[in-house]
Design a protein around this motif. Structure first.
Motif, PDB file in Angstrom:
ATOM      1  N   UNK A   6       6.375   3.133  12.158  1.00  0.00           N
ATOM      2  CA  UNK A   6       6.362   2.551  10.811  1.00  0.00           C
ATOM      3  C   UNK A   6       5.705   1.189  10.886  1.00  0.00           C
ATOM      4  N   UNK A   7       4.783   0.926   9.977  1.00  0.00           N
ATOM      5  CA  UNK A   7       4.122  -0.374   9.965  1.00  0.00           C
ATOM      6  C   UNK A   7       4.790  -1.258   8.911  1.00  0.00           C
ATOM      7  N   UNK A   8       5.322  -2.373   9.343  1.00  0.00           N
ATOM      8  CA  UNK A   8       5.995  -3.305   8.437  1.00  0.00           C
ATOM      9  C   UNK A   8       5.323  -4.672   8.544  1.00  0.00           C
ATOM     10  N   UNK A   9       5.013  -5.251   7.409  1.00  0.00           N
ATOM     11  CA  UNK A   9       4.481  -6.619   7.393  1.00  0.00           C
ATOM     12  C   UNK A   9       5.579  -7.544   6.864  1.00  0.00           C
ATOM     13  N   UNK A  50      -0.095 -21.670  -1.842  1.00  0.00           N
ATOM     14  CA  UNK A  50      -1.246 -21.847  -2.738  1.00  0.00           C
ATOM     15  C   UNK A  50      -1.496 -20.533  -3.474  1.00  0.00           C
ATOM     16  N   UNK A  51      -1.571 -20.610  -4.798  1.00  0.00           N
ATOM     17  CA  UNK A  51      -1.777 -19.408  -5.613  1.00  0.00           C
ATOM     18  C   UNK A  51      -3.058 -18.654  -5.201  1.00  0.00           C
ATOM     19  N   UNK A  52      -4.142 -19.394  -5.045  1.00  0.00           N
ATOM     20  CA  UNK A  52      -5.428 -18.731  -4.774  1.00  0.00           C
ATOM     21  C   UNK A  52      -5.457 -18.097  -3.382  1.00  0.00           C
ATOM     22  N   UNK A  53      -4.788 -18.736  -2.421  1.00  0.00           N
ATOM     23  CA  UNK A  53      -4.722 -18.168  -1.069  1.00  0.00           C
ATOM     24  C   UNK A  53      -3.938 -16.856  -1.096  1.00  0.00           C
ATOM     25  N   UNK A  54      -2.863 -16.825  -1.878  1.00  0.00           N
ATOM     26  CA  UNK A  54      -2.058 -15.606  -2.012  1.00  0.00           C
ATOM     27  C   UNK A  54      -2.903 -14.489  -2.631  1.00  0.00           C
ATOM     28  N   UNK A  55      -3.694 -14.852  -3.636  1.00  0.00           N
ATOM     29  CA  UNK A  55      -4.544 -13.860  -4.316  1.00  0.00           C
ATOM     30  C   UNK A  55      -5.527 -13.195  -3.367  1.00  0.00           C
ATOM     31  N   UNK A  56      -6.035 -13.928  -2.385  1.00  0.00           N
ATOM     32  CA  UNK A  56      -6.997 -13.314  -1.462  1.00  0.00           C
ATOM     33  C   UNK A  56      -6.306 -12.688  -0.251  1.00  0.00           C
ATOM     34  N   UNK A  57      -5.190 -13.271   0.196  1.00  0.00           N
ATOM     35  CA  UNK A  57      -4.518 -12.790   1.410  1.00  0.00           C
ATOM     36  C   UNK A  57      -3.807 -11.448   1.198  1.00  0.00           C
ATOM     37  N   UNK A  58      -3.092 -11.312   0.086  1.00  0.00           N
ATOM     38  CA  UNK A  58      -2.251 -10.125  -0.076  1.00  0.00           C
ATOM     39  C   UNK A  58      -3.015  -8.804  -0.147  1.00  0.00           C
ATOM     40  N   UNK A  59      -4.097  -8.722  -0.932  1.00  0.00           N
ATOM     41  CA  UNK A  59      -4.838  -7.452  -0.936  1.00  0.00           C
ATOM     42  C   UNK A  59      -5.332  -7.080   0.463  1.00  0.00           C
ATOM     43  N   UNK A  60      -5.723  -8.077   1.265  1.00  0.00           N
ATOM     44  CA  UNK A  60      -6.218  -7.768   2.611  1.00  0.00           C
ATOM     45  C   UNK A  60      -5.069  -7.317   3.522  1.00  0.00           C
ATOM     46  N   UNK A  61      -3.875  -7.881   3.351  1.00  0.00           N
ATOM     47  CA  UNK A  61      -2.714  -7.441   4.144  1.00  0.00           C
ATOM     48  C   UNK A  61      -2.395  -5.976   3.861  1.00  0.00           C
ATOM     49  N   UNK A  62      -2.369  -5.622   2.569  1.00  0.00           N
ATOM     50  CA  UNK A  62      -2.046  -4.244   2.188  1.00  0.00           C
ATOM     51  C   UNK A  62      -3.125  -3.269   2.664  1.00  0.00           C
ATOM     52  N   UNK A  63      -4.380  -3.701   2.543  1.00  0.00           N
ATOM     53  CA  UNK A  63      -5.484  -2.810   2.875  1.00  0.00           C
ATOM     54  C   UNK A  63      -5.616  -2.621   4.388  1.00  0.00           C
ATOM     55  N   UNK A  64      -5.557  -3.743   5.095  1.00  0.00           N
ATOM     56  CA  UNK A  64      -5.794  -3.726   6.536  1.00  0.00           C
ATOM     57  C   UNK A  64      -4.680  -3.015   7.289  1.00  0.00           C
ATOM     58  N   UNK A  65      -3.433  -3.273   6.912  1.00  0.00           N
ATOM     59  CA  UNK A  65      -2.294  -2.765   7.689  1.00  0.00           C
ATOM     60  C   UNK A  65      -1.709  -1.473   7.137  1.00  0.00           C
ATOM     61  N   UNK A  66      -2.005  -1.146   5.871  1.00  0.00           N
ATOM     62  CA  UNK A  66      -1.436   0.057   5.233  1.00  0.00           C
ATOM     63  C   UNK A  66       0.069   0.160   5.507  1.00  0.00           C
ATOM     64  N   UNK A  67       0.814  -0.911   5.226  1.00  0.00           N
ATOM     65  CA  UNK A  67       2.236  -0.903   5.607  1.00  0.00           C
ATOM     66  C   UNK A  67       3.083   0.019   4.724  1.00  0.00           C
ATOM     67  N   UNK A  68       4.159   0.528   5.311  1.00  0.00           N
ATOM     68  CA  UNK A  68       5.149   1.281   4.519  1.00  0.00           C
ATOM     69  C   UNK A  68       5.941   0.318   3.640  1.00  0.00           C
ATOM     70  N   UNK A  69       6.051  -0.924   4.146  1.00  0.00           N
ATOM     71  CA  UNK A  69       6.850  -1.922   3.437  1.00  0.00           C
ATOM     72  C   UNK A  69       6.334  -3.314   3.783  1.00  0.00           C
ATOM     73  N   UNK A  70       6.295  -4.187   2.770  1.00  0.00           N
ATOM     74  CA  UNK A  70       6.005  -5.600   3.016  1.00  0.00           C
ATOM     75  C   UNK A  70       7.226  -6.402   2.569  1.00  0.00           C
ATOM     76  N   UNK A  71       7.713  -7.249   3.460  1.00  0.00           N
ATOM     77  CA  UNK A  71       8.866  -8.097   3.147  1.00  0.00           C
ATOM     78  C   UNK A  71       8.410  -9.551   3.189  1.00  0.00           C
ATOM     79  N   UNK A  72       8.511 -10.221   2.057  1.00  0.00           N
ATOM     80  CA  UNK A  72       8.180 -11.644   2.003  1.00  0.00           C
ATOM     81  C   UNK A  72       9.475 -12.441   2.096  1.00  0.00           C
ATOM     82  N   UNK A  73       9.423 -13.511   2.877  1.00  0.00           N
ATOM     83  CA  UNK A  73      10.599 -14.372   3.026  1.00  0.00           C
ATOM     84  C   UNK A  73      10.211 -15.766   2.560  1.00  0.00           C
ATOM     85  N   UNK A  74      11.077 -16.389   1.758  1.00  0.00           N
ATOM     86  CA  UNK A  74      10.814 -17.733   1.268  1.00  0.00           C
ATOM     87  C   UNK A  74      12.069 -18.578   1.317  1.00  0.00           C
TER      88      UNK A  74
END
Length: 215
Positions: A6-9, A50-74
């Motif tokens: 399982x791929x998890x980010x 940064x809003x703009x960094x999130x806008x570019x980073x997230x699509x690449x995370x989903x595309x590159x890793x094809x994760x079953x689940x992404x968990x963000x921690x804040x």
């Protein structure tokens, strides 16, 4: 047959405002050290506030890793428990980020719904972790705060069709250490995976049943 891993980010955030050390990233690094077991391929990264960094980073995370689940921690200065966020919100982003920027539209996705819920039932996960006596208290929230946490969560829920989760952690030593938070995070994510596995096997069963219907 060997089931594929399982791929998890899992992501944490960089420091911002009064959070000179961001406990979310400390917790994620601790989780990486602990690992999620042999069956899980875990990828972690630190997200800029940064809003703009999130806008570019997230699509690449989903595309590159094809994760079953992404968990963000804040981190949340208001949190005293490990808090599971049930939904992300589209509108209300007025607070400036680390680049003194906020979206002109004050929303994530111009055409997106106001609120997107995770496919994971956070109440169930919360109960299971609290019942397992990890020494870490978990609670559930429906308001991720309309800042980068909420913005990131909504974006991921949108991109991943609900296969995302958000966990708010308190600042370090209020009351938990980085090691405690890492342990808590591991317990939470393991329950998330159990829940996902349950819903997947139900779908597979239905598909198998349907195949038998055909002559």
């Amino acid at each position: 047959i060997m089931a594929s891993k399982k791929k998890i980010v899992v992501t944490g955030f960089e420091p911002f405002a009064e959070h000179a050390v961001n406990s979310s990233w400390v917790a994620v690094q601790e989780l990486e050290r602990l690992g999620l077991g042999e069956a899980v391929d875990l990828y972690v990264c630190e997200v800029p506030v940064e809003y703009q960094a999130v806008q570019s980073l997230l699509p690449s995370l989903w595309k590159e890793h094809q994760p079953q689940l992404v968990v963000h921690v804040g981190v949340s200065g208001l949190a005293t428990t490990v808090t599971l966020e049930q939904c992300g919100h589209n509108k209300g982003y007025k607070r400036l980020d680390n680049c003194s920027f906020c979206p002109a539209s004050q929303c994530c996705m111009e055409t997106g719904p106001d609120c997107i819920k995770s496919i994971l039932d956070m109440d169930t996960i919360c109960k299971r972790v609290n019942d397992s006596h990890t020494g870490i208290t978990v609670s559930v929230s429906k308001d991720a705060g309309r800042y980068l946490c909420d913005y990131t969560y909504y974006t991921s829920l949108y991109l991943g069709k609900g296969r995302a989760a958000f966990v708010h952690v308190p600042p370090l030593e209020k009351p938990y250490s980085g090691q405690d938070l890492g342990r808590g995070l591991k317990a939470v994510i393991q329950e998330m995976l159990n829940l996902l596995e349950g819903s997947c096997s139900e779908e597979e069963q239905r598909e198998t049943e349907h195949r038998h219907d055909k002559p």
